[in-house]
Each structure stands twice: as C-alpha cells, then as structure tokens.
Design an enzyme around this catalytic site. Sequence first.
Site, PDB file in Angstrom:
ATOM      1  CE  LYS A  99      42.327  81.772 -21.157  1.00  0.00           C
ATOM      2  NZ  LYS A  99      43.787  81.650 -20.886  1.00  0.00           N
ATOM      3  N   GLY A 160      50.654  81.903 -14.625  1.00  0.00           N
ATOM      4  CA  GLY A 160      52.103  81.863 -14.641  1.00  0.00           C
ATOM      5  C   GLY A 160      52.758  81.578 -13.308  1.00  0.00           C
ATOM      6  CB  ALA A 187      45.493  80.337 -14.916  1.00  0.00           C
ATOM      7  N   GLY A 188      47.898  78.561 -13.691  1.00  0.00           N
ATOM      8  CA  GLY A 188      48.526  78.186 -12.435  1.00  0.00           C
ATOM      9  C   GLY A 188      49.125  76.802 -12.383  1.00  0.00           C
ATOM     10  CG  ASN A 209      51.585  79.728 -22.710  1.00  0.00           C
ATOM     11  OD1 ASN A 209      51.199  80.745 -23.272  1.00  0.00           O
ATOM     12  ND2 ASN A 209      52.744  79.219 -23.021  1.00  0.00           N
ATOM     13  CB  THR A 210      53.911  79.763 -17.810  1.00  0.00           C
ATOM     14  OG1 THR A 210      53.122  80.886 -18.198  1.00  0.00           O
ATOM     15  CG2 THR A 210      55.263  80.242 -17.334  1.00  0.00           C
TER      16      THR A 210
END
Length: 259
Positions: A99, A160, A187-188, A209-210
């Site tokens: 990635k 994040g 992301a986001g 992830n977050t």
Amino acid sequence: MGTNFEVYGETLSSRLLLGTAQYPSPAILADAVRASGAQIVTVSLRRESGGGRAGQDFWSLIQGLGVRVLPNTAGCHTVAEAVTTARMAREVFDTDWIKLEVIGEEDTLQPDVFGLVEAAGILSRDGFRVFPYTTEDLVVAERLLEVGCQVLMPWGAPIGSGRGLNNPYGLRAMRAHFPDVPLVVDAGIGVPSHAALAMEMGYDAILLNTAVAKAGDPVAMARAFALAIEAGTLARRADPMEPRDMAQPSTPVLGRAFT
C-alpha cells in the site's frame, strides 16, 4: 458486481480491508479481525519495527489469523523514502503487495500525487503489486494505471478524521470513469453508514482502521462494518431506485372512495 472481490489475480470473499494500528491490545486486535471477516490487513513496517510493540510478537499474531498482509509506507514524505520502505517491507513480510503512501501535506495527510505516481512507477517496474493511496482526481488515476497499478484507493476524507465521504460527486465520477478497475475507499470512514454508502456507489471494498480501533468496542464495531459493507454491496446489486424531486404515491388512486 459479483459476490467476490478480485485484485491482482487473487479472489477474496471479504470486501473489508482492516488496519492494525492503535488497538487497545493485541487480543482485541485479533478478535476485531476475526469479527470483521477481513482477509487482508495492513501493517506498517515503521510502526512494527520499533516503539512499544515487539515486531516478532506482532508478526506471529498476524500469521496466526491466516490473513493476507498488505504492508504500507505510512509516514513517508518522499519518493526515495517510500521506495526504500517498500523494499524493506517486501523482505520482512515476504510479499510483493504494498500500500503506497507518499504524504504531501501534514494537516490533512493528503497524498503528494506527483510523488505517488513516480514511486508507483518505480515499484511496479520492480515487481511490486501497488495499492496507491490517492485522491479522487481522475487525471492522477489515469497516470497511476499507466505506470502499472491495477487498483486505485481514493480517500473518502483525511486519514483518521471519521468524516466519511467528503466528495461524493468525485467518488461517483471515479467509479463511472473506471468501471472495470477495482476501487477501494481508503481513509476517513467513521461509521458503518459511510461504508455502506461507498458500496452503494459501486466501490469494490473499504479500507479502514481508526473507526474500529478507536471505538469503545472495537470487536462490535468491526462486525458492524462487515454487515454494512455486505448491505451496501447487496443494495448496489439490487439496482436501487433513483431519487425524484416529487412524491409518488405507493398506493394507487384508482378505486379510492370519493364523497
């Protein structure tokens, strides 16, 4: 859109890719991965090589889960740094998947798209299967495909941030412009409804992830995302109705009693 997700010749039944950072404990990480059904997890060579978690113990944990590892170049700000990190990751994790992140702006962690295209070309020629973290810019996307990428990973919002899909128009345009290219929103994403919306747009998978790692109950949240992605995928395949400007009665007027 079929049931499975295919990328770089590998067929996967899960459309959720899960990051491995910031979890309260290794045990919770392992339980969250299982609950999500994810078959690919992302790992950072830089993060796992130092700091508070022993790299070998972490690697043993991931191997025990039976998932595919997608190393990333998180934290890299130059082409040279990203390429070097990718080559080190290939040796450590024994995979040619990477990635690719080349960060260009600190506050938003927006990709440096010029460096991204350059690094993607170098790594593709070096035998890597590149998963580029990019924006929804169509010209950049074309350049990434030209240098050898076979998948595109546009951001939904800054890493994040949990803001969801900041530019639905741009993401829809990318899906329409590249109907046969695997597209992953990366992301986001903050809540499962964000993921479901991306899948309803026709995206192939979600990387997050977050939103899971920082939830009050990461395991429950991982399961919630898995269900949302399944729901969004099924909704897309069911050919949803188009929105209208005016109401349309679901009960016919014909046969209504009049006085």
